[in-house]
Every structure is written in structure tokens, then in C-alpha cells.
Enzyme design. Structure first.
Site, PDB file in Angstrom:
ATOM      1  CD  GLU A   1       6.380  -7.083  -3.168  1.00 11.86           C
ATOM      2  OE1 GLU A   1       6.308  -6.011  -2.538  1.00 11.86           O
ATOM      3  OE2 GLU A   1       6.112  -8.194  -2.647  1.00 11.86           O
ATOM      4  CB  ALA A   2       9.577 -10.290  -1.246  1.00  9.75           C
TER       5      ALA A   2
ATOM      6  CG  HIS B   1      -6.752  -3.807  10.737  1.00 13.52           C
ATOM      7  ND1 HIS B   1      -7.993  -3.404  11.176  1.00 13.52           N
ATOM      8  CD2 HIS B   1      -6.899  -4.083   9.412  1.00 13.52           C
ATOM      9  CE1 HIS B   1      -8.850  -3.446  10.170  1.00 13.52           C
ATOM     10  NE2 HIS B   1      -8.212  -3.869   9.091  1.00 13.52           N
TER      11      HIS B   1
ATOM     12  CB  SER C   1      -0.898   0.015   1.243  1.00 16.62           C
ATOM     13  OG  SER C   1      -1.734  -1.105   1.237  1.00 16.62           O
ATOM     14  CB  ALA C   2       3.435   2.507   2.316  1.00 18.83           C
TER      15      ALA C   2
HETATM   16  C1  LIG Z   1      -6.392 -10.427   4.471  1.00 19.11           C
HETATM   17  C2  LIG Z   1      -6.342  -8.944   4.775  1.00 19.11           C
HETATM   18  C3  LIG Z   1      -7.532  -8.209   4.784  1.00 19.11           C
HETATM   19  C4  LIG Z   1      -7.491  -6.840   5.061  1.00 19.11           C
HETATM   20  N1  LIG Z   1      -8.632  -6.107   4.902  1.00 19.11           N
HETATM   21  C5  LIG Z   1      -8.568  -4.754   4.953  1.00 19.11           C
HETATM   22  C6  LIG Z   1      -9.681  -3.966   4.576  1.00 19.11           C
HETATM   23  O1  LIG Z   1     -10.722  -4.456   4.158  1.00 19.11           O
HETATM   24  N2  LIG Z   1      -9.552  -2.611   4.670  1.00 19.11           N
HETATM   25  C7  LIG Z   1      -8.412  -2.023   5.111  1.00 19.11           C
HETATM   26  O2  LIG Z   1      -8.376  -0.795   5.210  1.00 19.11           O
HETATM   27  N3  LIG Z   1      -7.339  -2.747   5.457  1.00 19.11           N
HETATM   28  C8  LIG Z   1      -7.372  -4.098   5.344  1.00 19.11           C
HETATM   29  N4  LIG Z   1      -6.269  -4.841   5.604  1.00 19.11           N
HETATM   30  C9  LIG Z   1      -5.056  -4.143   6.081  1.00 19.11           C
HETATM   31  C10 LIG Z   1      -4.358  -3.316   5.018  1.00 19.11           C
HETATM   32  O3  LIG Z   1      -4.446  -3.920   3.753  1.00 19.11           O
HETATM   33  C11 LIG Z   1      -2.902  -3.110   5.458  1.00 19.11           C
HETATM   34  O4  LIG Z   1      -2.878  -2.430   6.702  1.00 19.11           O
HETATM   35  C12 LIG Z   1      -2.083  -2.277   4.477  1.00 19.11           C
HETATM   36  O5  LIG Z   1      -2.177  -2.810   3.188  1.00 19.11           O
HETATM   37  C13 LIG Z   1      -0.627  -2.252   4.956  1.00 19.11           C
HETATM   38  O6  LIG Z   1       0.159  -1.593   4.022  1.00 19.11           O
HETATM   39  P1  LIG Z   1       1.757  -1.591   4.136  1.00 19.11           P
HETATM   40  O7  LIG Z   1       2.263  -0.773   3.016  1.00 19.11           O
HETATM   41  O8  LIG Z   1       2.135  -1.241   5.515  1.00 19.11           O
HETATM   42  O9  LIG Z   1       2.186  -3.124   3.964  1.00 19.11           O
HETATM   43  P2  LIG Z   1       1.865  -4.151   2.784  1.00 19.11           P
HETATM   44  O10 LIG Z   1       0.762  -3.649   1.916  1.00 19.11           O
HETATM   45  O11 LIG Z   1       1.697  -5.472   3.429  1.00 19.11           O
HETATM   46  O12 LIG Z   1       3.177  -4.120   1.871  1.00 19.11           O
HETATM   47  C14 LIG Z   1       4.426  -4.615   2.248  1.00 19.11           C
HETATM   48  C15 LIG Z   1       5.115  -5.099   0.989  1.00 19.11           C
HETATM   49  O13 LIG Z   1       6.483  -5.329   1.274  1.00 19.11           O
HETATM   50  C16 LIG Z   1       6.879  -6.548   0.671  1.00 19.11           C
HETATM   51  N5  LIG Z   1       8.033  -7.074   1.423  1.00 19.11           N
HETATM   52  C17 LIG Z   1       8.032  -7.534   2.697  1.00 19.11           C
HETATM   53  N6  LIG Z   1       9.271  -7.933   3.034  1.00 19.11           N
HETATM   54  C18 LIG Z   1      10.063  -7.697   1.959  1.00 19.11           C
HETATM   55  C19 LIG Z   1      11.446  -7.898   1.700  1.00 19.11           C
HETATM   56  N7  LIG Z   1      12.254  -8.418   2.625  1.00 19.11           N
HETATM   57  N8  LIG Z   1      11.929  -7.566   0.470  1.00 19.11           N
HETATM   58  C20 LIG Z   1      11.109  -7.033  -0.482  1.00 19.11           C
HETATM   59  N9  LIG Z   1       9.787  -6.832  -0.280  1.00 19.11           N
HETATM   60  C21 LIG Z   1       9.283  -7.162   0.925  1.00 19.11           C
HETATM   61  C22 LIG Z   1       5.642  -7.417   0.794  1.00 19.11           C
HETATM   62  O14 LIG Z   1       5.683  -8.537  -0.066  1.00 19.11           O
HETATM   63  C23 LIG Z   1       4.539  -6.427   0.486  1.00 19.11           C
HETATM   64  O15 LIG Z   1       4.271  -6.347  -0.897  1.00 19.11           O
HETATM   65  C24 LIG Z   1      -6.256  -6.201   5.358  1.00 19.11           C
HETATM   66  C25 LIG Z   1      -5.072  -6.945   5.337  1.00 19.11           C
HETATM   67  C26 LIG Z   1      -5.103  -8.295   5.037  1.00 19.11           C
HETATM   68  C27 LIG Z   1      -3.808  -9.062   4.990  1.00 19.11           C
END
Ligand SMILES: Cc1cc2nc3c(=O)[nH]c(=O)nc-3n(C[C@H](O)[C@H](O)[C@H](O)COP(=O)(O)OP(=O)(O)OC[C@H]3O[C@@H](n4cnc5c(N)ncnc54)[C@H](O)[C@@H]3O)c2cc1C
Length: 534
Positions: free
Chosen positions: A33-34, A464, A12-13
């Protein structure tokens, strides 16, 4: 390749950062991206998240350490372009204005609601009625769902019968009340962060995206982050950054990567046989998550997804989706949301309920029950319990040790109890009694102890996790209010892990907002007063 911005994680971020930072053609941006590409059409189908969320092809599929009731919880986390936004339940919730005002008061200047609202609005393309709170024309399409069922209406009616107000927009002036969920979708198709932000930027010559590339360590030189080590196709590679490294791997992997890089609790790193480059006890601590307790209520035959999910109904639903992108498959994880107070005198709701017109008694199995039913899953919105994340070993490919510590705080048990009593009173209100609503395995006359035992046995993560690289100005805060890792140059964390406190709602929209604001901070375009010019 020597780049200006090296982003770790296309979730997302990360997707927002890649878009906003590569908008300047003079800056070279590398996104690692992994996971793999998001080509599988199932990712676009909203209700198919029940299949993708735990598929090893798209999810990290973590399992926590034994926790509440000795249970090890399954934690899905996206591992694909779009990250968790590619496998989530699609509901769009910003949280309460007091969440952000609270962040500002906790030592995070610049993060009050008035200061973050422009970033929510900038990212958004709201399809509902125009409002001063909502954004239009942004990359992220947010729609009201179009195919509600009569049982959704009956549930909302029951809520009003127990005194909850109808709220036309919980992302507007007021959060409290019962509303129809808004979803990150356009015309019935998922709007992941990859679709909204990354895809439109993919043909920029200054943006390079590498998938299947797991970062194993951030390299530091003289107190500055200078590059990363990765594993790709069984081989070790190295990428350098002349500008900044932006860690956006999410609330589980970001603290894990910091620790693998020598930034974390000193004693723990030594125990793992890792060098201590910065002793920072805050890394991996402060873990927070929402813990919901699904209550299934059996109904007389009223046309829930359980009936539609039988073979003939499924065929019809598949045809409706194939031809018009409508019907059951275009549904988010829930249809109706309730924001309510556990007691009088609260400044903002501390209970959220997700209601879906269907049920699956075997949690996370993706199998619908064979009888008509709805599920109402309440959770305590601002848990006081804190868990943590540590390394399980020095190998970067070993999943970390996750300890959620659900319902450890008395306040969390108290609010969970109140949320279950409120759920049972809604299910017993005339509009649902009329449909024969009968909660399964739980009853209004149950004692507090029995309800808590039910919560302990049936509850689960709402996916979350946040807070593990907390923003703040005290010594245990991992990043400052500009999201710079305190004590290290050239390194920021930009994802859900920086939230000092969990917001009162789902976490995708707030994470996208965090990255929108971070992009401005990074590019140096942040101006005081930007809040006024959204
Ligand atoms: C099943 C599920 C349902 C959800 N439902 C909702 C909803 O309905 N509404 C809502 O608002 N939120 C929901 N959420 C929560 C929301 O989607 C997350 O809080 C948000 O997407 C987090 O964003 P982020 O950028 O922090 O992490 P993420 O979106 O998880 O991104 C992290 C990325 O980093 C990559 N990564 C990790 N480690 C490495 C590495 N070592 N090297 C390279 N890449 C790496 C991962 O593969 C991933 O693509 C849900 C989450 C899940 C899992």
C-alpha cells in the site's frame, strides 16, 4: 520474499482480497500500500471525512484536466489502509439488479445479479430487519443511521407528496422511492474495508502488509507478471510473486500502473517513451463517474446541521459523539436517498439524490453555512459520457491525466435537467414549503438553458470513477470475466476499474462484492450454482 499472491493497493478491494486469500494458511499473501496506517482516530468518525478526504496525508488529491465549463475537478482517492473506504461518505448502496444483468449481457458471464448477490450477502453484517436480500454475520457492518432530524422526515414527506413511494430498503426487492441511507458503520464508527476485512486477518503469519510502498511498475517476463518494482522511503525495491499479481489500486492508479508497465494504448506508450509489451487500447478508456448538482435550499430555523455546526452546537455534538458515538459526527455524507425515473417507461431508476440536512456553499471546504438549510444533490445514475485516463509523463510519481468528460452526452444533460426539475418540485412540496424552503440560485421558472448553466457551474464529482480496466470478452476489454488481464499471464485487476458500466448507485459495496467474487475465482473455489447457497 516469494509469495503466492501479491496484492497492489489496500483499498476496498485489496483488503477483501488480503483477508479471503490469506484464510488459506498454505498461501503466502503480500499486500503493498502506497499510503500509511489508518491510526488517526478521525478516520473512524463518519462526518470527519470532510476533513480527511482532501488531506494529503490520506488522499491522492488528484486534479482533473480542465473539463465541463473549463473547470478542473478535485478528485479525492484514499491513500491509506482501507483506501477510499477510509475517507468516503459511508453510504451503502448495491445498485440495481439490472446493472449486473447488463454486465452479464455485455460479455461477462458469471456477473448477473443472481450470481453476485451471494457475494454482497457474504460480506455483510446488516443491522436492520432480516431479509432474504441481506447478509448477516459477515465482516462488513451495515447500519441504518439512528439520529435523523425532523427536516429529514419533512424531506421524505415532500417526496411522497410529489408521488415518490417510501421504500424501507433500497438494497432489497425494489430500489425506487425515498429511503433513509444505510451506512458502513458499527455503533457510529466507520467500517472501512481495512477495519472490516484487514484488521481481523493481521495476525495471520502468512499475511504481510507493507505500507508507504508505492508500486512503480509490474515486471513481466515471457508474457507473465512475475514481480513489482516499488519505491519505499526514497529507495527502490523489488518483490516477486510465484503465483499471481492482483492489481487493486483503484480506477485511477490501476490503468496508470498498467501503462507504466508497458500494457496500454501502443501509440500513447511510445509517445511517453515507454516500451509496448501489450498494445491494449482499452486501458484507461471507458472512464465513467457520477456528476451531481447540489441544490441548497434555505429553511426557516428548523435545527439543521448548519445551526448545530456553530461553536456551542459543535461542542455539544462533540460531547455526544465522545460519550455515545451519536449525533452529527456519526452521520454519513447524506441522510436520505431518492431513486427516481426521469421519464415513463424506464426499466430502472436513472436519477439518484443525496439529501443532507445541512449545506456548504463553498464546495468541499468543510465549512457549513451560517443559515439553516438542506442540500439535495441529484445525479444521472447511468451516464453515457465516457472520459479517459492517460499518463502525463513516464515518471511513475507524476499524477495521471484525468479527463472525465462530464455531461458530454445529450442523454446525460437531458437526465440532469429532469433531475433538477424533480428536485425543485420536491422543495416546493407542502412539507418543505411549510419549513420555508427556498432554493438558492435556481428557480422552478428557470429555462432549460439556465438550469443546465447551473448544473455546469455547480455540479461536482460523486467520487465514483470506474471502468478504466473494463471487463468483457471483446478485444478492447482489459480483463476477462475471471478478471485476468487479457494477453498477460499471472495478472488480474480487481477493483472498481473493472466495471464495464457504472452501477446505479455508490461504488464501495459493488467494489467489495467484486473482490469477494474475485477471491473465489482466484482460489479456484468458484462453483456454478454458488448463487443458490449464500
Ligand atoms: C471522498 C469519497 C467519498 C465517497 N463516498 C462514497 C460513499 O459514501 N459510498 C460509496 O459506496 N462509495 C463512496 N465512494 C467511492 C468508493 O469509496 C470507491 O468506489 C471504492 O472505495 C473504490 O475501491 P477500490 O478498491 O477500487 O479503490 P481504493 O479504495 O481507492 O483503493 C486503492 C488503493 O490502492 C492504493 N494505491 C494506488 N496506487 C498505488 C501504488 N502505485 N502502489 C501501492 N498502492 C497504491 C491506494 O493508496 C488505495 O489505498 C467515495 C469515494 C471518495 C474518494
Amino acid at each position: 520474499m516469494d509469495v503466492d499472491y501479491l496484492i497492489i493497493g489496500a483499498g476496498s478491494a485489496g483488503c477483501v482480497l488480503a483477508n479471503r486469500l490469506s484464510a488459506d494458511p498454505a498461501k503466502r499473501v503480500l499486500l503493498l500500500e502506497a499510503g500509511g496506517p489508518d491510526r488517526n482516530p478521525l478516520i473512524q468518525v463518519p462526518l470527519a471525512f470532510g476533513l480527511t478526504a482532501h488531506s494529503p496525508s490520506y488522499s491522492w488529491n488528484y486534479r482533473t484536466a480542465p473539463d465541463l465549463g473549463g473547470r478542473a475537478f478535485r478528485w479525492a482517492k484514499g491513500k491509506v489502509l482501507g483506501g477510499s473506504s477510509a475517507i468516503n461518505g459511508l453510504v451503502y448502496v448495491r445498485g440495481h439488479r439490472l446493472d449486473y444483468d447488463g454486465w452479464a449481457q455485455l460479455g461477462c458471464p458469471g456477473w448477473s445479479f443472481e450470481e453476485v448477490l451471494p457475494y454482497f450477502r457474504r460480506s455483510e453484517d446488516w443491522q436492520g430487519p432480516p431479509s432474504e436480500w441481506r447478509g448477516q454475520g459477515g465482516p462488513l457492518c451495515v447500519s441504518p443511521p439512528f439520529d435523523l432530524l425532523p427536516v429529514d422526515e419533512a424531506f421524505m414527506q415532500a417526496c411522497t407528496e410529489v408521488g415518490l413511494p417510501r421504500n424501507p430498503d433500497y438494497n432489497g426487492v425494489e430500489q425506487e422511492g425515498v429511503s433513509v441511507f444505510q451506512m458502513t458503520a458499527r455503533n457510529g464508527r466507520r467500517m472501512s474495508a481495512a477495519r472490516a476485512f484487514l484488521r481481523p486477518a493481521l495476525n495471520r503469519p502468512n499475511l504481510r502488509v507493507v505500507t508507504g510502498c508505492t508500486v512503480t511498475r509490474i515486471e513481466l517476463s515471457g508474457g507473465r507478471a512475475v514481480g513489482v518494482r516499488v519505491r519505499r522511503g526514497g529507495e527502490e525495491q523489488r518483490f516477486l510473486a510465484r503465483g499471481e499479481i492482483l492489481l487493486a489500486a483503484g480506477a485511477v492508479a490501476s490503468p496508470q500502473l498498467l501503462m507504466l508497465s508497458g500494457i496500454g494504448p501502443g501509440a500513447h506508450l511510445r509517445e511517453m517513451g515507454l516500451p509496448v509489451l501489450l498494445d491494449q487500447p482499452g486501458v484507461g478508456s471507458n472512464l465513467q463517474d457520477h456528476y451531481a448538482v447540489p441544490v441548497i435550499a434555505r429553511l426557516d430555523a428548523v435545527g439543521t446541521y448548519n445551526e448545530q455546526g456553530r461553536p456551542w452546537g459543535l461542542l455539544k455534538a462533540a460531547a455526544a459523539y465522545a460519550m455515545q458515538s451519536r449525533g452529527m459526527f456519526s452521520s454519513a455524507a447524506a441522510h436520505v436517498v431518492v431513486f427516481a425515473n426521469s421519464r415513463f417507461g424506464l426499466a430502472s431508476p436513472d436519477i439518484q439524490m443525496h439529501m443532507l440536512p445541512g449545506s456548504s456553499s463553498v464546495y468541499d471546504s468543510g465549512r457549513l453555512d451560517g443559515f439553516p438549510a438542506l442540500t439535495c444533490a441529484p445525479c444521472q445514475l447511468r451516464p453515457e459520457s465516457r472520459g479517459d485516463i492517460h499518463l502525463a509523463g513516464p515518471d511513475p510519481l507524476t499524477p495521471p491525466l484525468i479527463r472525465p468528460n462530464y455531461l458530454a452526452a445529450a442523454e446525460d444533460r437531458h437526465v440532469t435537467l429532469a433531475s433538477l426539475r424533480l428536485t425543485l418540485s420536491i422543495l416546493a412540496a407542502p412539507a418543505l414549503l411549510h419549513l420555508g424552503a427556498k432554493p438558492l440560485g435556481i428557480d422552478m421558472r428557470d429555462s432549460d438553458e439556465a438550469l443546465l448553466a447551473f448544473a455546469e457551474a455547480q455540479g461536482n464529482t460523486v467520487y465514483h470513477p470506474v471502468g478504466t480496466c473494463r471487463m468483457g470478452s471483446d478485444t478492447d476489454a482489459v480483463v476477462d470475466a475471471q478478471l485476468r488481464v487479457r494477453g498477460i499471464d499471472g495478472l488480474r485487476v480487481v477493483d472498481a476499474s473493472i466495471m464495464p458500466r457504472l452501477v446505479s448507485g455508490n461504488t464501495n459495496a459493488p467494489t467489495i462484492m467484486i473482490a469477494e467474487k474475485a477471491a473465489d475465482l482466484i482460489a479456484g473455489t468458484f462453483r456454478a450454482g454458488v448463487a443458490k447457497c449464500a
